[in-house]
Scaffold this motif. Structure first.
Motif, PDB file in Angstrom:
ATOM      1  N   UNK A   1      -2.117  27.631  37.231  1.00 29.74           N
ATOM      2  CA  UNK A   1      -0.821  28.312  37.334  1.00 29.74           C
ATOM      3  C   UNK A   1      -0.829  29.750  36.841  1.00 29.74           C
ATOM      4  N   UNK A   2      -1.950  30.235  36.284  1.00 30.44           N
ATOM      5  CA  UNK A   2      -1.923  31.548  35.656  1.00 30.44           C
ATOM      6  C   UNK A   2      -1.412  31.448  34.228  1.00 30.44           C
ATOM      7  N   UNK A   3      -0.913  32.546  33.706  1.00 31.53           N
ATOM      8  CA  UNK A   3      -0.565  32.602  32.287  1.00 31.53           C
ATOM      9  C   UNK A   3       0.912  32.889  32.055  1.00 31.53           C
ATOM     10  N   UNK A   4       1.446  32.327  30.973  1.00 28.13           N
ATOM     11  CA  UNK A   4       2.766  32.689  30.496  1.00 28.13           C
ATOM     12  C   UNK A   4       3.856  31.690  30.822  1.00 28.13           C
ATOM     13  N   UNK A   5       4.954  31.810  30.083  1.00 27.39           N
ATOM     14  CA  UNK A   5       6.096  30.911  30.246  1.00 27.39           C
ATOM     15  C   UNK A   5       6.689  30.918  31.648  1.00 27.39           C
ATOM     16  N   UNK A   6       6.866  32.077  32.301  1.00 23.69           N
ATOM     17  CA  UNK A   6       7.437  32.049  33.653  1.00 23.69           C
ATOM     18  C   UNK A   6       6.600  31.247  34.634  1.00 23.69           C
ATOM     19  N   UNK A   7       5.252  31.324  34.516  1.00 22.67           N
ATOM     20  CA  UNK A   7       4.403  30.571  35.425  1.00 22.67           C
ATOM     21  C   UNK A   7       4.533  29.066  35.183  1.00 22.67           C
ATOM     22  N   UNK A   8       4.691  28.685  33.913  1.00 19.46           N
ATOM     23  CA  UNK A   8       4.923  27.273  33.609  1.00 19.46           C
ATOM     24  C   UNK A   8       6.258  26.821  34.176  1.00 19.46           C
ATOM     25  N   UNK A   9       7.253  27.684  34.129  1.00 15.80           N
ATOM     26  CA  UNK A   9       8.568  27.355  34.666  1.00 15.80           C
ATOM     27  C   UNK A   9       8.511  27.167  36.185  1.00 15.80           C
ATOM     28  N   UNK A  10       7.839  28.095  36.889  1.00 13.03           N
ATOM     29  CA  UNK A  10       7.659  27.939  38.335  1.00 13.03           C
ATOM     30  C   UNK A  10       7.000  26.592  38.633  1.00 13.03           C
TER      31      UNK A  10
ATOM     32  N   UNK B   1      -1.660  19.114  20.003  1.00 11.77           N
ATOM     33  CA  UNK B   1      -0.404  19.181  19.245  1.00 11.77           C
ATOM     34  C   UNK B   1       0.524  18.011  19.545  1.00 11.77           C
ATOM     35  N   UNK B   2       1.336  17.620  18.560  1.00  8.43           N
ATOM     36  CA  UNK B   2       2.338  16.578  18.798  1.00  8.43           C
ATOM     37  C   UNK B   2       3.669  17.178  19.235  1.00  8.43           C
ATOM     38  N   UNK B   3       3.772  18.493  19.179  1.00  9.69           N
ATOM     39  CA  UNK B   3       4.987  19.182  19.617  1.00  9.69           C
ATOM     40  C   UNK B   3       4.756  20.675  19.599  1.00  9.69           C
ATOM     41  N   UNK B   4       5.774  21.415  20.005  1.00  9.11           N
ATOM     42  CA  UNK B   4       5.619  22.859  20.032  1.00  9.11           C
ATOM     43  C   UNK B   4       6.948  23.576  19.947  1.00  9.11           C
ATOM     44  N   UNK B   5       6.869  24.865  19.690  1.00 13.80           N
ATOM     45  CA  UNK B   5       8.056  25.723  19.626  1.00 13.80           C
ATOM     46  C   UNK B   5       7.711  27.084  20.229  1.00 13.80           C
ATOM     47  N   UNK B   6       8.704  27.920  20.379  1.00 16.74           N
ATOM     48  CA  UNK B   6       8.509  29.193  21.063  1.00 16.74           C
ATOM     49  C   UNK B   6       8.889  30.376  20.165  1.00 16.74           C
ATOM     50  N   UNK B   7       8.154  31.459  20.305  1.00 19.40           N
ATOM     51  CA  UNK B   7       8.438  32.719  19.626  1.00 19.40           C
ATOM     52  C   UNK B   7       8.819  33.731  20.700  1.00 19.40           C
ATOM     53  N   UNK B   8      10.030  34.267  20.589  1.00 13.94           N
ATOM     54  CA  UNK B   8      10.542  35.165  21.617  1.00 13.94           C
ATOM     55  C   UNK B   8      10.837  36.547  21.051  1.00 13.94           C
ATOM     56  N   UNK B   9      10.382  37.564  21.740  1.00 13.26           N
ATOM     57  CA  UNK B   9      10.743  38.940  21.388  1.00 13.26           C
ATOM     58  C   UNK B   9      12.234  39.125  21.633  1.00 13.26           C
ATOM     59  N   UNK B  10      12.955  39.560  20.643  1.00 15.75           N
ATOM     60  CA  UNK B  10      14.395  39.799  20.758  1.00 15.75           C
ATOM     61  C   UNK B  10      14.608  41.221  21.279  1.00 15.75           C
ATOM     62  N   UNK B  11      14.773  41.348  22.587  1.00 16.84           N
ATOM     63  CA  UNK B  11      14.862  42.671  23.205  1.00 16.84           C
ATOM     64  C   UNK B  11      16.029  43.486  22.661  1.00 16.84           C
ATOM     65  N   UNK B  12      17.102  42.807  22.293  1.00 15.63           N
ATOM     66  CA  UNK B  12      18.282  43.520  21.805  1.00 15.63           C
ATOM     67  C   UNK B  12      17.984  44.277  20.511  1.00 15.63           C
TER      68      UNK B  12
ATOM     69  N   UNK C   1       6.264  25.520  26.284  1.00 12.44           N
ATOM     70  CA  UNK C   1       7.222  25.634  27.388  1.00 12.44           C
ATOM     71  C   UNK C   1       7.194  24.367  28.243  1.00 12.44           C
ATOM     72  N   UNK C   2       6.017  23.788  28.437  1.00 15.72           N
ATOM     73  CA  UNK C   2       5.918  22.511  29.146  1.00 15.72           C
ATOM     74  C   UNK C   2       6.702  21.438  28.410  1.00 15.72           C
TER      75      UNK C   2
END
Length: 313
Positions: free
Chosen positions: A84-93, A129-140, A242-243
């Motif tokens: 799928x390539x790399x990154x959250x958007x590709x996982x979402x697609x 891993x038994x679970x995961x979380x996300x780190x997001x850049x806060x653009x604002x 993200x998965x």
């Protein structure tokens, strides 16, 4: 774009192929191994049954958007390997469009590479891993005129999304069994590190704490901030959490997504080391087969193979 599409909300062509993956129903099995790298996908596909053993051709499709799909059988069980390539958007697609062209429950295992935040998971080890979380850049935070000035943090850290417990236990077992003879001969491979969390960054650089003097990132503390919230974090990458998040958000209880993941440690983010190509060459084929083993041992409702690319001729 080669075909006329309909439905701007969820685009498909006249054959029912989804927009980015360019797949239709009957081309994706209900057990899926997903990777980022198409070279890794084809290397793992060498473990699949031969066409003579399958009783059908191995299906392969590369979409215009770069998604590579290989569907065949492993030890007689229909499986799909999808790069799928790399990154959250590709996982979402990938997750949304695969869900749209499959019937019944699906099981997905992500096999990738990661950075390690645990001294007990050096390059050459495998994290489950038994679970995961996300780190997001806060653009604002970086905007001249802020919409949410009260949220004055450069990065946002989410809560945990759990992996499927049964699949994860199976994956840990098959990975340990597969790596045992390799680690006995080569101390640069292993161990299998399980029981902790994975962190997904929204980028490879800023949200993963890589320092780049060219850009304003304010990310010097982002890894320590994440560890203070989630101290059992072992790995850092861009797709697996993200998965888990998307599997958690499926509404149709009759068509759930069961998800697990594992990652080869490529980068030591504690001591700034990196895996060697020789170790990757030893580790990746063995770990790929272990993921396939875990996938076919996952119990899900089987679907009718009539009309599919894995129907025996």
């Amino acid at each position: 774009m080669k075909e006329t599409l309909t439905n701007a909300n969820f685009p498909r062509d006249a054959q029912g192929r989804v927009y980015h993956l360019s797949l239709k129903e009957g081309e994706v099995a209900n057990r899926i191994l997903t990777v980022g790298d198409h070279v890794r996908a084809r290397a793992i596909a060498r473990h699949l049954d031969t066409e003579e053993e399958c009783g059908h051709k191995i299906f392969e499709n590369v979409s215009q958007r770069g998604f590579t799909t290989i569907t065949g059988r492993y030890k007689g069980v229909p499986v799909t390997i999808l790069a799928i390539g790399m990154g959250n958007p590709m996982m979402d697609f990938f997750v949304r469009e695969v869900r749209a062209v499959t019937k019944g429950p699906i099981a997905i295992i992500r096999f990738g590479s990661c950075g390690s935040l645990n001294v007990n998971a050096p390059p050459g080890s495998v994290v489950v891993p038994y679970g995961g979380y996300c780190i997001r850049r806060n653009l604002d935070y970086f905007a001249e005129e802020k919409v949410t000035p009260q949220l004055d943090k450069p990065y946002l850290i989410s809560g945990v999304f759990k992996a499927d417990a049964e699949m994860t236990a199976t994956l840990e077992r098959t990975m340990k069994e597969a790596l045992a003879p390799v680690t006995a001969k080569n101390d640069m491979v292993g161990p299998v590190v399980a029981g902790g969390l994975n962190a997904d960054g929204c980028s490879f650089y800023s949200s993963q704490g890589r320092l780049d003097p060219t850009f304003w990132d304010d990310n010097e503390e982002v890894i320590q901030d994440a560890l203070s919230v989630h101290p059992t974090t072992n790995s850092l990458e861009m797709e697996t959490s993200m998965l888990f998040h998307l599997a958690h958000c499926v509404k149709d209880t009759d068509r759930p997504i069961r998800a697990a993941g594992c990652m080869q440690v490529f980068a030591d983010r504690v001591n700034n080391g990196f895996i060697s190509p020789d170790v990757v060459g030893l580790l990746e084929p063995v770990a790929g087969r272990a993921v396939l083993e875990a996938l076919i041992q996952t119990k899900i409702e089987e679907v009718d193979e009539k009309g599919t690319v894995w129907e025996r001729k």
